[in-house]
Design a protein around this motif. Structure first.
Motif, PDB file in Angstrom:
ATOM      1  N   GLN A  42     -24.669 -26.821  12.279  1.00 43.01           N
ATOM      2  CA  GLN A  42     -25.699 -25.822  11.960  1.00 43.01           C
ATOM      3  C   GLN A  42     -25.282 -25.000  10.742  1.00 43.01           C
ATOM      4  O   GLN A  42     -26.118 -24.709   9.874  1.00 43.01           O
ATOM      5  CB  GLN A  42     -25.944 -24.909  13.166  1.00 43.01           C
ATOM      6  CG  GLN A  42     -26.701 -25.616  14.269  1.00 43.01           C
ATOM      7  CD  GLN A  42     -26.804 -24.777  15.530  1.00 43.01           C
ATOM      8  OE1 GLN A  42     -26.014 -23.866  15.760  1.00 43.01           O
ATOM      9  NE2 GLN A  42     -27.785 -25.097  16.360  1.00 43.01           N
ATOM     10  N   TRP A  50     -25.821 -27.259   7.584  1.00 41.56           N
ATOM     11  CA  TRP A  50     -27.215 -27.520   7.217  1.00 41.56           C
ATOM     12  C   TRP A  50     -27.998 -26.262   6.869  1.00 41.56           C
ATOM     13  O   TRP A  50     -29.047 -26.335   6.242  1.00 41.56           O
ATOM     14  CB  TRP A  50     -27.924 -28.290   8.334  1.00 41.56           C
ATOM     15  CG  TRP A  50     -27.455 -29.706   8.356  1.00 41.56           C
ATOM     16  CD1 TRP A  50     -26.473 -30.227   9.156  1.00 41.56           C
ATOM     17  CD2 TRP A  50     -27.891 -30.767   7.525  1.00 41.56           C
ATOM     18  NE1 TRP A  50     -26.278 -31.546   8.869  1.00 41.56           N
ATOM     19  CE2 TRP A  50     -27.145 -31.912   7.865  1.00 41.56           C
ATOM     20  CE3 TRP A  50     -28.833 -30.877   6.498  1.00 41.56           C
ATOM     21  CZ2 TRP A  50     -27.317 -33.137   7.238  1.00 41.56           C
ATOM     22  CZ3 TRP A  50     -29.004 -32.111   5.888  1.00 41.56           C
ATOM     23  CH2 TRP A  50     -28.254 -33.219   6.250  1.00 41.56           C
ATOM     24  N   SER A  51     -27.513 -25.104   7.269  1.00 41.87           N
ATOM     25  CA  SER A  51     -28.237 -23.874   6.946  1.00 41.87           C
ATOM     26  C   SER A  51     -27.548 -23.052   5.857  1.00 41.87           C
ATOM     27  O   SER A  51     -27.953 -21.932   5.573  1.00 41.87           O
ATOM     28  CB  SER A  51     -28.412 -23.020   8.207  1.00 41.87           C
ATOM     29  OG  SER A  51     -27.153 -22.620   8.706  1.00 41.87           O
TER      30      SER A  51
END
Length: 132
Positions: free
Chosen positions: A111, A114-115
């Motif tokens: 996470q 990807w963020s």
């Protein structure tokens, strides 16, 4: 330079020497001994090193070997002194993580990847390059 034999008289041996056994760090889990002696080699992990170095109740000693190098840690020392080469091996072992991430840690890491702003910037650059 080969190892020289050490000779002790029977009285000294009876008073100061105790029969010992060699085991792997995994096998030693949960075992407490008087003194621990650990061979640290290139390619080892920090988890194994930690496990081996907490076995001794009275003391623990690490012996660093740099005679069996690998690409992840150190090439054979050339002009380095033995102490510098040994420190390089030990630093490599301390940086070599052998434990796998737990599922929740893996999810959090993915996470974060990807963020992240860096990920979005790379995506933007790819789209902008394709648009031109």
């Amino acid at each position: 330079m080969g190892a020289r034999p050490v000779h002790r008289d029977a009285e000294y041996v009876a008073e100061h020497v105790e029969l010992g056994y060699a085991v792997t760090a995994y096998r030693a889990q949960g075992v407490t001994i008087e003194t621990g002696h650990t061979l640290v080699e290139p390619g080892g992990t920090r988890e194994n090193f930690y496990l081996a170095m907490i076995r001794g109740r009275l003391g623990n000693t690490a012996y660093v070997s740099f005679n069996r190098p690998d690409d992840d840690h150190i090439h054979p020392p050339t002009q380095d002194t033995a102490a510098v080469a040994a420190r390089k091996v030990l630093a490599g072992v301390l940086q070599h993580v052998g434990a796998e991430l737990a599922a929740r840690q893996m999810i959090a890491a993915e996470q974060d990847t990807w963020s992240s702003v860096a990920h979005f910037a790379a995506e933007y650059e790819t789209i902008a390059a394709a648009a031109q």
